[in-house]
Scaffold this motif. Sequence first.
Motif: not given
Lengths: 408, 408
Positions: B341-343, B345, B383-387, B390
């Motif tokens: 599940s996003l977002p 790290k 670093w945060q993964i949004q989608a 990425d």
Amino acid sequence: MLNLARPDVLSRLQRGVSEVFPHNPDAKKSDENLWQWVQEINRPLRVKLGIDPTGAEVHLGHSIVLRKLRAFQDAGHTAVLIMGNFTAQIGDPTGKSEVRPQLSAEQVAANVASYLDQVRPILDFATPGRLEICYNATWLESLNLSKIGQLLATMTVGQMLAKEGFAERYHQGQPVYLHEFLYPLMQGYDSVAIQSDLELGGTDQKFNIAVGRDLQRHFQLPPQFGLLMPILPGTDGVQKMSKSLGNYVGLGEDAISMYSKLEKVPDAVIDQYFELLTNLPLEQLPADPRQKQKLLAKEVVTQYHGEEIAHQTQAELEAIVLSGVSQNSELIPEFSLGAISLPVKFFYILGLTPICTNSSEARRQIQGGGVRLDGEKITNVDWQIQAIEDLLGKVVQVGKKKFIRFTP
Amino acid sequence: MLNLARPDVLSRLQRGVSEVFPHNPDAKKSDENLWQWVQEINRPLRVKLGIDPTGAEVHLGHSIVLRKLRAFQDAGHTAVLIMGNFTAQIGDPTGKSEVRPQLSAEQVAANVASYLDQVRPILDFATPGRLEICYNATWLESLNLSKIGQLLATMTVGQMLAKEGFAERYHQGQPVYLHEFLYPLMQGYDSVAIQSDLELGGTDQKFNIAVGRDLQRHFQLPPQFGLLMPILPGTDGVQKMSKSLGNYVGLGEDAISMYSKLEKVPDAVIDQYFELLTNLPLEQLPADPRQKQKLLAKEVVTQYHGEEIAHQTQAELEAIVLSGVSQNSELIPEFSLGAISLPVKFFYILGLTPICTNSSEARRQIQGGGVRLDGEKITNVDWQIQAIEDLLGKVVQVGKKKFIRFTP
């Protein structure tokens, strides 16, 4: 229903007891103090006694725990006799143990019947709710490897090897076979199966009874108490009473034989005999040693043969000592000649009777002048019996006190 | 049917063997000399290997006896794999043993399936008569107390306590539970049930295999031979190969992971790896240590993934070392982002992949500059993964040789 309001009932339960465990006399909790529990509880306790139906003759040594069981019955509790028929049928698979022969189901059934016959004078078989007789094959036969694994997992090798009997053998380098570890566990599982509250046994049973407590806890049952009775010395006053040592009095013996053994019990152990084998108040026993022996003999014979026969036996035997054999006594045991093929020498027949161990002893007794027929000494060792009439109805006497009457 | 006429067949059976027992090389009687018997006998031997279906990953250490079993299959004999499903289901009733958890029938079935899947490249599953798969619950489940008493009666406490593992624990005062004595007897009874001629095992199995001989004799069967294989040292070259020590190579590992572990096997143990894990002639191995490592890696990867993939893997990994990551390699293992599940790290996702043990290690690797995405060093720990886009299709690299490609 329970009779514990009467103080003599409790004192009879406690009489002669060697050890009760667990025992914390100051415990408020009745699960650590049997005597307190016994007085408070308002249901019959389930009092377990395990029996090995190996066919051994039951003697006064065995009677001690049975008498204690009777005391609990009389106080309103339930005696649960467990016949170890499963244990007897598996026996000792190595075949090395003389005390654990493998018995057939038929042998075991015959042994159980004979056992119950012998202990009938001691226990209350009649009052409803006072006696249960169980057979441990009922629950042991169906145990599978998984369940047995669980039983074994409750104990360590160290605990098992601490048991008397195992410890010495192991440290002396004698083999202790693994299946021997099953016996305490099987006995312990019997306590689980019958939900025992209290197990009786001799002092040599402490370990096994404690295993029963452990297994009950393992199966989420309240653990039983253990009540241990002393081991009775034999009529020699020295060694443990046992058939093989010849220092025993069998419960099935005739009155004369029983009386004559008991009137010779040595001073050193006679008080213990009174405490463990009678209900007589110990402080009222006669001071004279001879009187004490006669009282013991008469009291025990009364238990197994009734007061009248006990009285008669005492009178007979005193008369014999004074005046020789009284041929007309109805108390003289009988020996049937029916199965004997004639002609045959007399010493051979004598050797078959219970008053001589074998024909060699019979010969020796005749040679030594110790054998009389209807009061006349037999001198001819080689006397040949031609017809049954030579002996029929006559009384043969060996030594002072052994008699047999010949019957058809 | 039997292929033993060819000398290479016998030498493959004998390769790497640590011990055969009983063994009397001069014996005329083939029941004391396995190699003589193997050459004379005109029926397939029943060669037993017992498996604990506890769900553990099968690794190269386990493969040694399996490879030996295959050699016997190839010589015309019958491999009898015994799945210890009963043993696994009873587990360790004390719950104290980590190696013997109690498993449900479903877990055991799943473990057996997974086991067979992993060993499929080693054994001959196809040729008729070469493989039997048995489940020991078939015969152990129905054992009753009487039969178990017989099994236990074949051994003494002293013999059992002489067993490695028990002896030390007992003398150090650590508990040895009685049910532990059942395991060697159950394993031994398996030999009775399947009428084994020969049992394979690691050198730590000598005692258990000897118990099997004793029990077979007890049940009037000819006793099996024991054939012991060495225990494989792990890829550290020091300790026994084991998953918990992290020095193992799993049979189910992908080719890259397997190859990269094996090309680092230390000199001290590499000959043993060749002897036990390959059929290559030992006298023809390359002299150069680096070439030797590569040969070992390629040979073992060939056994589990086939020659083509082994070849490709070797080429890939050599290319990587020379020129950095080759993103297009089809050999890079994949990791699906579908369940995440996003977002969230990035280090958290990295911690979920097989190339990092957990998210803390992932953080540390990023902080230490050891993580690259498509060749670019990642510097921002937070670093945060949004989608999903990425990361999708990109290759993340940890250290020199660990790669994962992200898939949907």
